[in-house]
Design a protein around this motif. Structure first.
Motif, short mmCIF file in Angstrom:
data_model
loop_
_atom_site.label_atom_id
_atom_site.label_comp_id
_atom_site.label_asym_id
_atom_site.label_seq_id
_atom_site.Cartn_x
_atom_site.Cartn_y
_atom_site.Cartn_z
N VAL A 181 0.93 -1.34 0.21
CA VAL A 181 0.18 -0.41 0.18
C VAL A 181 0.61 0.87 -0.14
O VAL A 181 1.93 1.17 1.08
CB VAL A 181 -0.90 0.37 1.55
N VAL A 182 1.01 2.22 -1.26
CA VAL A 182 1.51 3.25 -1.10
C VAL A 182 0.70 4.61 -0.51
O VAL A 182 -0.26 4.43 -1.34
CB VAL A 182 1.94 3.23 -1.74
N PRO A 183 1.07 4.95 0.41
CA PRO A 183 0.48 6.60 0.70
C PRO A 183 0.19 7.08 -0.46
O PRO A 183 1.10 7.53 -1.12
CB PRO A 183 1.28 7.08 1.82
N GLU A 184 -0.85 7.98 -0.55
CA GLU A 184 -1.01 8.56 -1.16
C GLU A 184 -0.37 10.06 -1.05
O GLU A 184 0.04 11.02 0.30
CB GLU A 184 -2.50 8.81 -1.35
N ALA A 215 -4.85 4.10 1.02
CA ALA A 215 -3.59 5.47 0.74
C ALA A 215 -3.41 6.31 0.74
O ALA A 215 -2.96 6.85 1.49
CB ALA A 215 -3.21 4.95 -1.13
N GLU A 216 -5.72 6.69 1.03
CA GLU A 216 -5.51 8.01 1.34
C GLU A 216 -5.37 8.22 2.90
O GLU A 216 -3.90 8.99 3.18
CB GLU A 216 -6.68 8.47 1.02
N GLY A 241 -1.55 8.60 3.61
CA GLY A 241 -1.52 10.16 2.51
C GLY A 241 -1.81 11.20 3.94
O GLY A 241 -1.33 12.18 4.09
N ILE A 242 -2.72 10.78 4.62
CA ILE A 242 -3.08 11.65 5.23
C ILE A 242 -2.36 12.07 6.88
O ILE A 242 -2.29 12.73 7.34
CB ILE A 242 -4.75 12.25 5.44
N GLY A 243 -2.49 10.73 7.44
CA GLY A 243 -1.89 10.54 8.49
C GLY A 243 -0.08 11.12 8.32
O GLY A 243 0.25 11.68 9.34
N GLN A 244 0.16 10.47 6.64
CA GLN A 244 1.90 11.32 7.02
C GLN A 244 1.82 12.92 6.72
O GLN A 244 2.69 13.53 7.19
CB GLN A 244 2.78 10.82 5.37
N ALA A 245 1.08 12.98 6.14
CA ALA A 245 0.83 15.61 6.40
C ALA A 245 0.20 15.52 7.70
O ALA A 245 0.80 16.45 8.01
CB ALA A 245 -0.16 15.53 4.78
N ALA A 246 -0.42 15.23 8.30
CA ALA A 246 -0.86 15.22 9.92
C ALA A 246 0.21 15.22 11.07
O ALA A 246 1.02 15.91 11.36
CB ALA A 246 -1.94 14.52 10.43
#
Length: 159
Positions: free
Chosen positions: A31-34, A100-101, A104-109
């Motif tokens: 699973v690749v983070p968005e 993936a979303e 991605g949101i977790g990484q952004a946060a």
């Protein structure tokens, strides 16, 4: 407000505990983070992310103790893999969210204080709503004795 902090911390821990394994190789594919910019995350996405975090927390609460209690390393690993798949299913079954979303949101946060605070505020609001609903569902044990006290006081004042 203080009582809400443990929930936010627990849900953040659920994200961290199961987010990394989700990004790892799964049975189907990695699973690749968005790639998501924190400033671009909408309130709808924050709400869906919080729904997903809460679903993942349920998985963590279910599997965590079982994984920790398992003494056999192979069985523990199998349970951890099962938990990862269950968390991924929980995320995918959240309306408006993909794994993936979610990642991605977790990484952004994790790299943006403002987005992190928006997520925590939503978590706290949801916990407050849940606590209020629970309070309404529980019978008020003080209501009847208070009524009797009022009547007793009324009788005493009549004398």
């Amino acid at each position: 407000m203080i009582s809400r902090t443990p929930l936010a911390a627990a849900l953040a821990a659920a994200f961290l505990a199961l987010g990394a394994p989700l990004a790892a190789q799964t049975a189907d594919a990695p699973v690749v983070p968005e790639q998501i910019e924190a400033a671009d995350v909408t309130e709808t996405q924050v709400s869906a992310f919080v729904d997903a975090v809460m679903a993942v927390e349920k998985v963590r609460l279910d599997y965590g103790p079982r994984i920790q209690a398992e003494e056999d390393a192979d069985k523990r690993k199998a349970l951890a893999e099962e938990a990862t798949l269950a968390a991924q299913d929980a995320i995918e079954n959240t309306e408006g969210m993909t794994t993936a979303e979610y990642l991605g949101i977790g990484q952004a946060a994790s790299g943006d204080r403002a987005l992190n605070e928006r997520i925590i505020a939503e978590l706290q609001e949801r916990q407050g709503d849940a606590e209020a609903a629970q309070d309404e569902a529980e019978p008020d044990s003080e209501a009847e004795p208070q009524a009797e006290t009022d009547e007793d006081e009324g009788n005493t004042q009549s004398e």
